[in-house]
Design an enzyme around this catalytic site. Structure first.
Site, PDB file in Angstrom:
ATOM      1  N   GLU A 119      37.186  43.510  32.314  1.00  0.00           N
ATOM      2  CA  GLU A 119      37.581  43.680  33.715  1.00  0.00           C
ATOM      3  C   GLU A 119      38.343  44.996  33.870  1.00  0.00           C
ATOM      4  OE1 GLU A 119      39.457  40.218  35.390  1.00  0.00           O
ATOM      5  OE2 GLU A 119      37.724  38.967  34.971  1.00  0.00           O
ATOM      6  N   HIS A 230      42.780  43.102  46.473  1.00  0.00           N
ATOM      7  CA  HIS A 230      41.593  43.116  45.614  1.00  0.00           C
ATOM      8  C   HIS A 230      40.568  44.021  46.274  1.00  0.00           C
ATOM      9  CE1 HIS A 230      38.234  41.982  43.136  1.00  0.00           C
ATOM     10  NE2 HIS A 230      39.051  41.289  42.359  1.00  0.00           N
ATOM     11  N   ARG A 271      42.979  48.132  39.713  1.00  0.00           N
ATOM     12  CA  ARG A 271      42.710  47.718  41.090  1.00  0.00           C
ATOM     13  C   ARG A 271      43.256  48.660  42.153  1.00  0.00           C
ATOM     14  NH1 ARG A 271      43.325  41.199  40.578  1.00  0.00           N
ATOM     15  NH2 ARG A 271      41.339  41.017  39.505  1.00  0.00           N
ATOM     16  N   HIS A 326      45.449  39.819  47.918  1.00  0.00           N
ATOM     17  CA  HIS A 326      44.944  38.960  46.845  1.00  0.00           C
ATOM     18  C   HIS A 326      46.031  38.317  46.000  1.00  0.00           C
ATOM     19  CE1 HIS A 326      42.237  37.487  43.830  1.00  0.00           C
ATOM     20  NE2 HIS A 326      42.724  38.252  42.885  1.00  0.00           N
ATOM     21  N   ARG A 361      49.150  44.371  39.055  1.00  0.00           N
ATOM     22  CA  ARG A 361      48.805  43.367  38.044  1.00  0.00           C
ATOM     23  C   ARG A 361      47.482  43.715  37.372  1.00  0.00           C
ATOM     24  NH1 ARG A 361      45.553  38.243  38.570  1.00  0.00           N
ATOM     25  NH2 ARG A 361      44.935  39.192  40.521  1.00  0.00           N
TER      26      ARG A 361
END
Ligand SMILES: Cc1cc2nc3c(=O)[nH]c(=O)nc-3n(C[C@H](O)[C@H](O)[C@H](O)COP(=O)(O)OP(=O)(O)OC[C@H]3O[C@@H](n4cnc5c(N)ncnc54)[C@H](O)[C@@H]3O)c2cc1C
Length: 481
Positions: A119, A230, A271, A326, A361
């Protein structure tokens, strides 16, 4: 006014039945604690149930705790607590193994090796998943079954915590309608606050109610300016709008392109970078599209199913995406054992704030956080000798709920890009938590991670490791190690 009736005292009252609450209750019960688990929503409405990607843990043959730590620190943009990140990365592999022992089947290859996804922001494949992109559903279903079967846990379903029971400067339990639960320790596991924003990937109940309860009881909150957006939530009119498409698809080759077919960002950047790249495409009047055609979508069955309900075939169609609120990085300030600044009160999962995520995060670190810090809190809360309340529980009213105007204001004034003008407006909102978010975001006069101030576009190195802490009417900066 509600005058709750006290019931039998318990060792632990846990508020919230997502991954963090379920697991904390189970660990405490296994130690012999009598637990009351209170949850306002039915199971399918916790963010945990919706989680797609999985749990980040250094489990691959080419991975190490140090590499996971390095990626976590890099994503956090100088605001991560190194001490907390070390705990998370060191203990996450054991928590995955323990969940397997509890009956959760993480996906494995035919040879029996754990399948790990890649990811954004991760330099290794390290995200363990169950049922492909249905990880949250598998994890919460199994933990719920264990909770139901555990005779030391009393479940109070469809019951909302309305206030914390505070006596002599300590939390002595929780007040619900119709009962008050006296407890030696109370653990908030109420999830995040992303549903306060109009465009969100979260279930409607994620309005930060645990943060509000803790603030009203006098506990400190921190990092409220760090709402993570997100980058790839579906952007279509109707029911599918805001549906999250996990970044694991980008790890498997999905591309981000404009409607003119141009790639515009490294799809596996953290992100905050991908979010700002999509925002700038949209500001230029173009659309951002997710091209899933290079991906073997068999591993993402729930995404295929949801898209097909809206007539989208990922093997043929590009999916319009845009950022959505998100993950609430901020929350109730806790130490490494989940202890808040109010004695007897703990917070775990998304509603807690240890500084482990810094200003951004790292993908899939949050489920791992639920289990790593949930276990620590359960063990500490159970052994702490805390007296039970002597007096009566406080009378309380129904909680204030955010209206549509607040949700619209948070999106327009504290969205992926904000400035002082919008935040000052938001600081006058009628919903108290929106005002605290605005004050925290106003105070951070820089851009860092998911907090992007158009009027202060640069990162200010003087604010490295610094956190905005709110307690009562007081707001201050603290440096966390
Ligand atoms: C669509 C989506 C996909 C995600 N994918 C991933 C992923 O792949 N990996 C990852 O690490 N993270 C992921 N996340 C984030 C992650 O799911 C959450 O951070 C995590 O599940 C939070 O768990 P929690 O137990 O803290 O809270 P939640 O799962 O949100 O549970 C909160 C619980 O508290 C209850 N509650 C709230 N207020 C009250 C109250 N006043 N009284 C009583 N009960 C209350 C709710 O009903 C609920 O039961 C995703 C999030 C979303 C929305």
């Amino acid at each position: 006014m509600i005058l709750p009736v006290p019931i039998e005292p318990v060792d632990l009252a846990v508020v919230g039945a997502g991954a963090a609450g379920l697991y904390t209750a189970l660990v405490a019960a296994a130690e012999g604690a009598r637990v009351a688990l209170v949850s306002s929503s039915p199971l399918a409405q916790s963010a945990s149930y919706w989680a797609q990607g999985g749990l980040a843990a250094a489990l691959g043959p080419d991975d190490t705790v140090d590499l996971h730590l390095g990626d976590t620190l890099a994503a956090g943009r100088g605001a991560t607590s190194r001490r907390m990140a070390e705990i998370l990365c060191t203990e996450a592999p054991d928590r995955v193994r323990e969940l397997e022992r509890l009956g959760i089947s993480f996906d494995r290859s035919p040879a029996g090796d754990l399948l790990l996804s890649l990811e954004g922001g991760h330099t290794r494949r390290r995200v363990a998943h169950a049922g492909g992109s249905a990880t949250g559903r598998h994890v919460t279903a199994q933990l719920s079954e264990l909770v139901t079967a555990e005779e030391r846990i009393d479940v109070h379903e469809r019951t909302s915590a309305l206030a914390l029971w505070v006596e002599d400067d300590r939390c002595a339990g929780v007040v619900t309608e119709p009962v008050a639960i006296p407890a030696a320790a109370t653990v908030l596991a109420t999830g995040g606050a992303a549903a306060l924003w109009q465009r969100t990937t979260n279930p409607g109940g994620a309005i930060g109610s645990g943060l509000t309860l803790a603030h009203q009881a006098g506990a400190a909150l921190a990092d409220l300016e760090f709402m993570q957006f997100h980058p790839t939530a579906v952007a279509l009119e109707g029911e599918l709008d805001g549906f999250l498409v996990t970044e694991a698809v980008r790890g498997d080759g999905a591309l981000l392109v404009t409607d003119e077919g141009e790639r515009f960002v490294d799809e596996l950047a953290p992100r905050d970078e991908v979010t700002l790249a999509i925002e700038s495409v949209m500001r230029a009047g173009r659309r951002a599209l997710l091209d899933l055609r290079p991906v073997d979508m068999h591993a993402f069955p729930n995404i295929v199913e949801r898209l097909s309900r809206a007539g989208i075939d990922p093997a043929r169609d590009l999916v319009p995406v845009a950022p959505a609120a998100h993950y609430m990085i901020g929350g109730v300030v806790t130490d490494e054992r989940g202890r808040s600044t109010l004695r007897g009160l703990y917070a775990v999962g998304e509603c807690g704030c240890t500084g482990v995520h810094g200003a951004n995060r790292l993908a899939s670190n949050s489920l791992s956080e639920c289990f790593v810090f949930g276990r620590r809190a359960a063990l500490c809360a159970f052994t702490e000798p805390v007296p039970l309340p002597a007096g009566s529980p406080p009378a309380t009213g129904p909680p204030a709920m955010p209206g549509e105007a607040t949700r619209a204001a948070l999106w327009s004034d504290a969205g992926p890009a904000r400035d002082a003008g919008g935040l000052e407006r938001l600081a006058g909102d009628q919903y108290p938590l929106a005002r605290l978010i605005a004050r925290s975001a106003l105070e951070r006069r820089e851009s860092r991670g998911c907090h992007m101030r158009t009027d202060h576009p640069a990162l200010d190195p003087a604010l490295d490791r610094s956190h905005t802490v709110v307690r009562g009417a007081d707001q201050q900066r603290q440096a966390w190690d």
